[in-house]
Design an enzyme around this catalytic site. Structure first.
Site, PDB file in Angstrom:
ATOM      1  N   ASP A 240     -38.456  24.972  21.532  1.00 51.31           N
ATOM      2  CA  ASP A 240     -37.454  25.955  21.877  1.00 51.31           C
ATOM      3  C   ASP A 240     -38.211  27.278  22.025  1.00 51.31           C
ATOM      4  OD1 ASP A 240     -34.570  24.979  20.472  1.00 51.31           O
ATOM      5  OD2 ASP A 240     -36.353  23.818  19.864  1.00 51.31           O
TER       6      ASP A 240
ATOM      7  N   ASP B 289     -30.864  28.506  27.536  1.00 51.63           N
ATOM      8  CA  ASP B 289     -31.079  27.843  26.310  1.00 51.63           C
ATOM      9  C   ASP B 289     -32.280  27.033  26.535  1.00 51.63           C
ATOM     10  OD1 ASP B 289     -30.736  26.285  23.865  1.00 51.63           O
ATOM     11  OD2 ASP B 289     -28.678  25.858  24.326  1.00 51.63           O
TER      12      ASP B 289
ATOM     13  N   ASP C 250     -31.212  22.971  24.600  1.00 55.62           N
ATOM     14  CA  ASP C 250     -30.030  22.776  24.406  1.00 55.62           C
ATOM     15  C   ASP C 250     -29.817  21.609  23.642  1.00 55.62           C
ATOM     16  OD1 ASP C 250     -27.090  23.438  23.936  1.00 55.62           O
ATOM     17  OD2 ASP C 250     -26.938  21.820  25.653  1.00 55.62           O
TER      18      ASP C 250
ATOM     19  N   THR D 170     -31.037  20.868  20.275  1.00 53.58           N
ATOM     20  CA  THR D 170     -32.405  20.724  19.523  1.00 53.58           C
ATOM     21  C   THR D 170     -32.174  19.605  18.580  1.00 53.58           C
ATOM     22  OG1 THR D 170     -32.407  23.043  19.801  1.00 53.58           O
ATOM     23  CG2 THR D 170     -34.053  21.970  18.295  1.00 53.58           C
TER      24      THR D 170
HETATM   25  N1  LIG Z   1     -20.619  24.754  14.232  1.00 52.94           N
HETATM   26  C1  LIG Z   1     -20.794  24.442  15.338  1.00 52.94           C
HETATM   27  N2  LIG Z   1     -19.897  24.298  16.322  1.00 52.94           N
HETATM   28  C2  LIG Z   1     -19.765  23.986  17.206  1.00 52.94           C
HETATM   29  N3  LIG Z   1     -20.934  24.256  18.163  1.00 52.94           N
HETATM   30  C3  LIG Z   1     -22.181  24.209  17.369  1.00 52.94           C
HETATM   31  C4  LIG Z   1     -22.084  24.561  16.232  1.00 52.94           C
HETATM   32  N4  LIG Z   1     -23.395  24.817  15.632  1.00 52.94           N
HETATM   33  C5  LIG Z   1     -24.080  24.891  16.512  1.00 52.94           C
HETATM   34  N5  LIG Z   1     -23.328  24.669  17.727  1.00 52.94           N
HETATM   35  C6  LIG Z   1     -23.744  24.500  19.234  1.00 52.94           C
HETATM   36  O1  LIG Z   1     -23.738  23.302  19.782  1.00 52.94           O
HETATM   37  C7  LIG Z   1     -24.802  23.317  20.506  1.00 52.94           C
HETATM   38  C8  LIG Z   1     -24.986  21.772  20.845  1.00 52.94           C
HETATM   39  O2  LIG Z   1     -23.788  21.203  21.185  1.00 52.94           O
HETATM   40  P1  LIG Z   1     -23.654  19.775  21.518  1.00 52.94           P
HETATM   41  O3  LIG Z   1     -22.201  19.544  22.306  1.00 52.94           O
HETATM   42  O4  LIG Z   1     -24.741  19.215  22.033  1.00 52.94           O
HETATM   43  O5  LIG Z   1     -23.346  19.158  20.200  1.00 52.94           O
HETATM   44  S1  LIG Z   1     -24.034  17.762  19.500  1.00 52.94           S
HETATM   45  O6  LIG Z   1     -25.166  18.150  18.961  1.00 52.94           O
HETATM   46  O7  LIG Z   1     -23.874  16.938  20.593  1.00 52.94           O
HETATM   47  O8  LIG Z   1     -23.451  17.502  18.341  1.00 52.94           O
HETATM   48  C9  LIG Z   1     -25.919  23.802  19.874  1.00 52.94           C
HETATM   49  O9  LIG Z   1     -26.903  24.226  20.975  1.00 52.94           O
HETATM   50  P2  LIG Z   1     -28.647  24.255  20.430  1.00 52.94           P
HETATM   51  O10 LIG Z   1     -28.657  25.269  19.282  1.00 52.94           O
HETATM   52  O11 LIG Z   1     -29.028  24.809  21.762  1.00 52.94           O
HETATM   53  O12 LIG Z   1     -28.845  22.850  20.239  1.00 52.94           O
HETATM   54  C10 LIG Z   1     -25.438  24.884  19.172  1.00 52.94           C
HETATM   55  O13 LIG Z   1     -25.251  26.151  20.407  1.00 52.94           O
HETATM   56 MG   LIG Z   2     -27.538  25.148  22.975  1.00 58.30          MG
HETATM   57 MG   LIG Z   3     -30.993  25.757  21.957  1.00 61.15          MG
HETATM   58 MG   LIG Z   4     -30.159  25.993  18.409  1.00 58.66          MG
END
Ligand SMILES: Nc1ncnc2c1ncn2[C@@H]1O[C@H](COP(=O)(O)OS(=O)(=O)O)[C@@H](OP(=O)(O)O)[C@H]1O
Ligand SMILES: [Mg+2]
Ligand SMILES: [Mg+2]
Ligand SMILES: [Mg+2]
Length: 463
Positions: free
Chosen positions: A133, A225, A228, A230
């Site tokens: 990241d 991002d 995305d 992670t």
């Molecule tokens: N509580 C909550 N509710 C909704 N969304 C959240 C939440 N927490 C985090 N995030 C954000 O979701 C990003 C990942 O989304 P995804 O659609 O890939 O979700 S998942 O990992 O498949 O469950 C993730 O992106 P990254 O941090 O870049 O991985 C977050 O920005």
């Molecule tokens: Mg993200």
């Molecule tokens: Mg990210």
């Molecule tokens: Mg993140």
């Protein structure tokens, strides 16, 4: 933006062992994700030429064909010059740097199998953040500044330097610096210029820390991002590198790097089943599991493109490069449509979407995939619907959506909130005013049906 305040390891280490085992297995099978060309039906992209923005790029761009066009002296994917030539240079740089970032991530993801403890940290909200990241954020920020001049580059991005700047984080910072230099030293292979000497830790911190834009309704800013999904990345599964450019509140270009996403859908199915059934499936023939691609689009072009990840462009004949146009699926019967949603229950209401799916007549199991790969799947026709309903109080961030939205849009699809309004990128780092959730579809027929179903069931749901 979220601060990484603690270096304590998150719970994911105990729960993600399976993912790392899968990654180890995946690596045994295919080694590094590498595609030297696709056997998919290809139409050669119409882009090209030599390139030199502030002397930070060298020509010709190896992953685009080489003859210059009137509309694009910089040699990038040449869309209608009347409408889209304005951002051709930015798109060219964005695609190249995302390609580079994919390679950085692949290296770190491989390393996670052996060195996960030093490479994954936990942020304040318990979400993971890794060397990748920070490394990608530094690399993209550095390259954009070199190409366009730091005074012209404003970036909204997810990560900050807080955790990396701590006195007890020198080992971590060293890993980031190493990853960044390992990536930048290969810049010439992507038609970009490498730094004259390796970046030091101060340069890397500065590049990461420079991404302090808060967006807004006016002017031009990049949205990044760096990794995305992670969580998916750490688990050896799907993730994306997402870069978009916003001007006066509108997304004008988007690039999605999807290092584990296959060029062919059948390998996506295989990937999904392989993760679930692991030992029961025979491994793919080495080298045949073609995964890794970059998708991109420019506003108003009505075109979106997909190209394989390539590690060393210098080894490719220019004509072997295989970008192909992508289009959304033409399936509009819910019975045959595939809907995607987040993997994590905490990120979207699976029970609500299951009810919607039933009421709309969706019959297939949801495709639960980490990251903006969900947008990618719709843009290239591998799926028809993406729904996300975050829990009350969660505010969606622009970097989780900007690149995906424009790519789906230009590929012929529709993305709105659950009220049918376009996502609003004018109001800072959050998608303020978002009505209930996000609905992306390959076409308006499916989209209308979902919107109506949300309206019909929202009040009776406990959301
Ligand atoms: N509580 C909550 N509710 C909704 N969304 C959240 C939440 N927490 C985090 N995030 C954000 O979701 C990003 C990942 O989304 P995804 O659609 O890939 O979700 S998942 O990992 O498949 O469950 C993730 O992106 P990254 O941090 O870049 O991985 C977050 O920005
Ligand atoms: Mg993200
Ligand atoms: Mg990210
Ligand atoms: Mg993140």
């Amino acid at each position: 933006m979220a601060a990484a305040a603690t270096l304590a390891l998150p719970a994911i280490f105990s729960t993600h062992r399976r993912g790392n085992f899968y990654l180890a297995k995946a690596l045994e099978l295919g080694g590094r994700a590498f595609i030297g060309g696709s056997s998919s039906p290809i139409s050669a992209p119409r882009n090209l030429g030599s390139f030199d923005v502030n002397s930070s790029l060298i020509s010709p761009p190896a992953f685009f064909p080489s003859s210059p066009t009137a509309s694009s002296p910089f040699g990038f994917h040449c869309l209608d010059p009347m409408e889209t030539g304005k951002y051709a240079d930015e798109l060219g740089v964005a695609v190249r740097v995302v390609q580079m970032a994919c390679t950085l991530c692949q290296g770190v993801q491989e390393g996670l199998v052996w060195r996960k403890r030093e490479q994954v940290k936990s942020k304040d909200d318990d979400s993971p953040v890794t060397v990748a990241d920070w490394g990608v954020q530094a690399t993209v920020s550095w390259v954009l500044s070199q190409c366009f001049g730091s005074e012209n580059v404003s970036i909204v991005a997810e990560e900050d330097t807080q955790a990396l700047s701590r006195t007890d984080a020198s080992g971590l910072l060293e890993s980031v610096v190493k990853a960044v230099n390992g990536c930048l030293v290969e810049a010439h292979r992507y038609g970009l210029k490498a730094p004259q000497k390796p970046l030091g830790s101060t340069d890397v911190l500065e590049a990461i820390g420079r991404c302090t834009s808060n967006g807004g309704p006016k002017g031009r800013f990049w949205v990044l991002d760096p990794v995305d999904g992670t969580l998916g990345f750490v688990r050896g599964d799907q993730y994306a590198i997402a870069l978009a450019l916003i001007e006066d509140g509108e997304v004008v270009l988007g690039v999605l790097g999807c290092p584990n996403y296959p060029m062919k859908k059948r390998w996506l199915n295989y990937h999904q089943r392989y993760y679930r059934l692991m030992s029961k499936l025979s491994p793919p023939v080495a080298g045949s599991w073609h995964k890794g691609c970059v998708m991109y689009a420019m506003k108003g072009s009505g075109e979106a493109w997909m190209q394989p990840l390539v590690e060393d462009h210098s080894k490719l004949g220019l004509n072997n490069v295989s970008a192909r146009p992508i289009k959304v699926s033409s399936v509009d019967d819910p019975a045959f449509a595939t809907f995607c949603e987040p993997v994590e229950k905490s990120n979207s209401r699976h029970s609500f979407t299951a009810g919607l799916a039933q009421s709309v007549g969706l019959r297939k199991q949801p495709l639960r995939v980490y990251s903006m790969v969900k947008y990618a799947a719709i843009a290239c026709g591998d799926a028809e619907i993406f729904m996300k309903f975050a829990k009350a109080g969660y505010k969606e961030k622009i970097w989780d959506h900007a690149a995906g939205v424009i790519i789906i849009h230009e590929a012929g699809g529709v993305v709105t909130d659950a009220g049918g309004k376009p996502l609003d990128f004018t109001r800072g780092i959050y998608l303020e005013g978002l009505d209930r959730g996000i609905i992306a579809c390959s076409g308006s027929l499916l989209h209308d049906k979902i919107i109506r179903a949300v309206d019909a069931s929202w009040d009776s749901s406990s959301l």
